[in-house]
Design an enzyme around this catalytic site. Structure first.
Site, PDB file in Angstrom:
ATOM      1  CD  GLU A 127      -2.950  -1.331   2.194  1.00 22.35           C
ATOM      2  OE1 GLU A 127      -2.854  -0.549   3.159  1.00 22.35           O
ATOM      3  OE2 GLU A 127      -3.808  -2.230   2.134  1.00 22.35           O
ATOM      4  CD  GLU A 131      -4.345  -6.474   2.874  1.00 18.83           C
ATOM      5  OE1 GLU A 131      -3.108  -6.673   2.828  1.00 18.83           O
ATOM      6  OE2 GLU A 131      -4.865  -5.588   3.576  1.00 18.83           O
TER       7      GLU A 131
END
Length: 548
Positions: A197, A315
């Site tokens: 991220e 994810e």
């Protein structure tokens, strides 16, 4: 058996005849050609690094589920993973970019993650001991798991002081030593993922696409060097972040052909786990469809700038910040989860990693007891029934609450449908037929739908079959999923009316289908999900798959 089937059909028709809202229609499947392909190990789940004191909204649901301290010998964990064999496990998460590895020239002390004011996500740097790395790899080998490991992509960088941006070249030395150790021990890591991220604006930190691309080229050189004498070459996965078109486009342009094998992205389309209306979002077809443009845009990015790469959902947990308490671990969660598996498949997503196998509120297994939550059984049914060839499927019903997906069946002839009814008051009575492409002179819709309450018409429809292929097969398989006591927040899922629970010996229960006459329609209750296996369906696109 024949008397039981007739009675079942009669009672189903009687129930539908007395129902307030009954909608009839067709499921149209184009079996002549595939629209997408997934990997054989499409189902994936994560093991995160969050320690026990990771808390959100005054709730601390992680326990000892971290990769650093998870009980790898627990029989429920072992059996759950083996039942999904081969399950891809992604080891990674928010803290991976603060994780050091106790190997080689590392001079820092090797301490676990601890709460720290001012640290990324409120935690200090952590460390992976090689003893634990050995234990994890033995566990992966024993369970047959396919492993993706997330590397620290912030080592060597520093905050710029401007928003979340970090600057500087990546220091590859610690990652080099870990990968070198892994190769020397003969551990098979299927893929190495770079960072978590950090794309776009990032979450707690971000890196520019140009810098990220340069560092990926460096990591590829490391992998090529260390795996030079190996017949096995691992995949390089990146960036494991939230999709930003400009950032992802630039990353592929900077890295060029053959560097990034997999373009991974994360999805949390339900918003924060604290949302009191999570269940409403889950059952809202319009909200579920809002994520589709992301799949479409990423697919276009790969076609234009990185045709050598494939797309993964690295994810996805529905609701972020550990998931929704008393939502993410209950039956209602399977509506968004299975719908997103189906949607992702349509856009050539090769792998879909659920956050998590265990840990947080969204674990497939309960964090404390290791007992499977409802979504585990949803994943297991998908894994066993849905092949990797994706077919175009649609319906001619008016209601947007009916969601339909079709794949070639796994390991056998025919197709398998995934049908999801998001409505709390409408029963669907459905037939299945080929959708002949318009170029072949056919019509998209073979019949119009109608809503009626006539018991006589329901019985007539129950013994009509719309299809094109004659077959000696007289039954289809149906797997109907409902909530226990019709309570959507139940942690017990019913399969054809039977609770899905571990056996007295801790074994995963047998998933037994109903055998239904091919001449009868499919009945889908309100707020229910069904997998329907049609072994007689003539789908030329599936011929190559069944020969494998």
């Amino acid at each position: 058996m024949g008397i039981q089937l007739v009675l079942f059909l009669f009672l189903a028709s009687l129930r539908l005849g007395l129902s307030q809202d009954v909608e009839h229609g067709l499921i149209l499947v184009q079996g002549i050609q595939a629209i997408a392909e997934t990997d054989d190990n499409f189902i994936c789940a994560t093991i995160d690094w969050w320690p026990h004191d990771k808390c959100d909204y005054n709730n601390c649901p992680w326990g000892n589920s971290s990769a650093a301290n998870l009980d790898l010998s627990h029989p429920f964990l072992v059996k759950a993973i083996q039942a999904l064999k081969p399950l891809r496990i992604r080891v990674g998460g928010s803290l991976q970019d603060q994780l050091l590895y106790e190997v080689g020239s590392l001079k820092s002390p090797c301490h676990p993650f601890q709460k720290m004011k001012g640290g990324l996500f409120g935690f200090s740097k952590g460390c992976l001991q090689m003893k634990r790395w050995d234990e994890l790899n033995n566990f992966f080998d024993n369970t047959g798991a396919i492993v993706t490991f997330g590397l620290n992509a912030l080592k060597g960088r520093h905050p710029s002081g401007h928003n979340t941006v970090w600057q500087g070249d990546w220091d590859s030395s610690n990652a080099y030593d870990l990968i070198n150790y892994t190769v020397s021990k003969g551990y098979k890591i299927d893929s190495w993922e770079f960072g978590n991220e950090l794309s776009g604006k990032g979450i707690a930190a971000s890196v520019s696409a140009v810098q990220y691309g340069k560092d990926l080229i460096k990591l590829k050189e490391v992998l090529n060097s260390l795996y030079n004498n190996s017949n096995f070459k691992p995949l390089l996965v990146a960036p494991g972040g939230f999709y930003s078109k400009d950032w992802y486009d630039k990353l592929l342009q900077v890295t060029g052909p053959g560097i990034v094998n997999v373009l991974s992205h994360h999805l949390y389309n339900l918003g924060p786990g604290s949302d009191e209306h999570l269940d409403r979002k889950i059952l809202d077809p319009e909200h579920l469809s809002k994520v589709e443009p992301i799949f479409r845009s990423l697919s276009e990015t790969i076609k234009k700038y990185g045709h050598w790469s494939s797309a993964w959902v690295g994810e996805a947990g529905g609701a972020f910040n550990s998931g929704g308490r008393q939502i993410s671990n209950t039956f209602v969660d399977s509506f968004w989860y299975l719908d997103q598996l189906g949607m992702a498949s349509r856009y050539n997503t090769k792998v879909y990693c659920r956050q998590t196998i265990i840990g947080g509120n969204y674990g497939l297994l309960d964090t404390t007891t290791f007992v499977p939550n409802p979504d585990y059984y949803s994943a297991l049914l998908w894994h066993r029934l849905m092949g990797n060839t994706v077919l175009a499927a649609s319906s001619d019903v008016f209601s947007p609450s009916l969601r339909s997906y079709a794949h070639c069946s796994k390991g056998r002839d025919g197709i398998t449908l995934l049908l999801i009814n998001l409505s709390n008051q409408t029963d669907f009575t459905l037939m299945v037929r080929d959708r002949v492409p318009l170029s072949s002179g056919g019509h998209e819709n073979g019949t119009s739908i109608h809503v009626e309450n006539s018991l006589l018409n329901n019985l007539k429809r129950a013994f009509s079959w719309i299809g094109r292929k004659g077959s000696d097969v007289t039954f289809r398989e149906e797997y109907h999923l409902n909530a226990k006591d019709n309570y959507l927040r139940s942690q017990t899922m019913l399969l054809n009316g039977v609770p899905l629970e571990l056996t007295n010996d801790g074994e995963i229960p047998t998933l037994e289908p109903l055998l239904i006459s091919v001449h009868s329609p499919i009945h889908l209750d309100p707020l229910s999900i069904a997998f329907v296996v049609l072994p007689y369906f003539d789908a030329p696109a599936c011929a190559a798959q069944t020969k494998l």
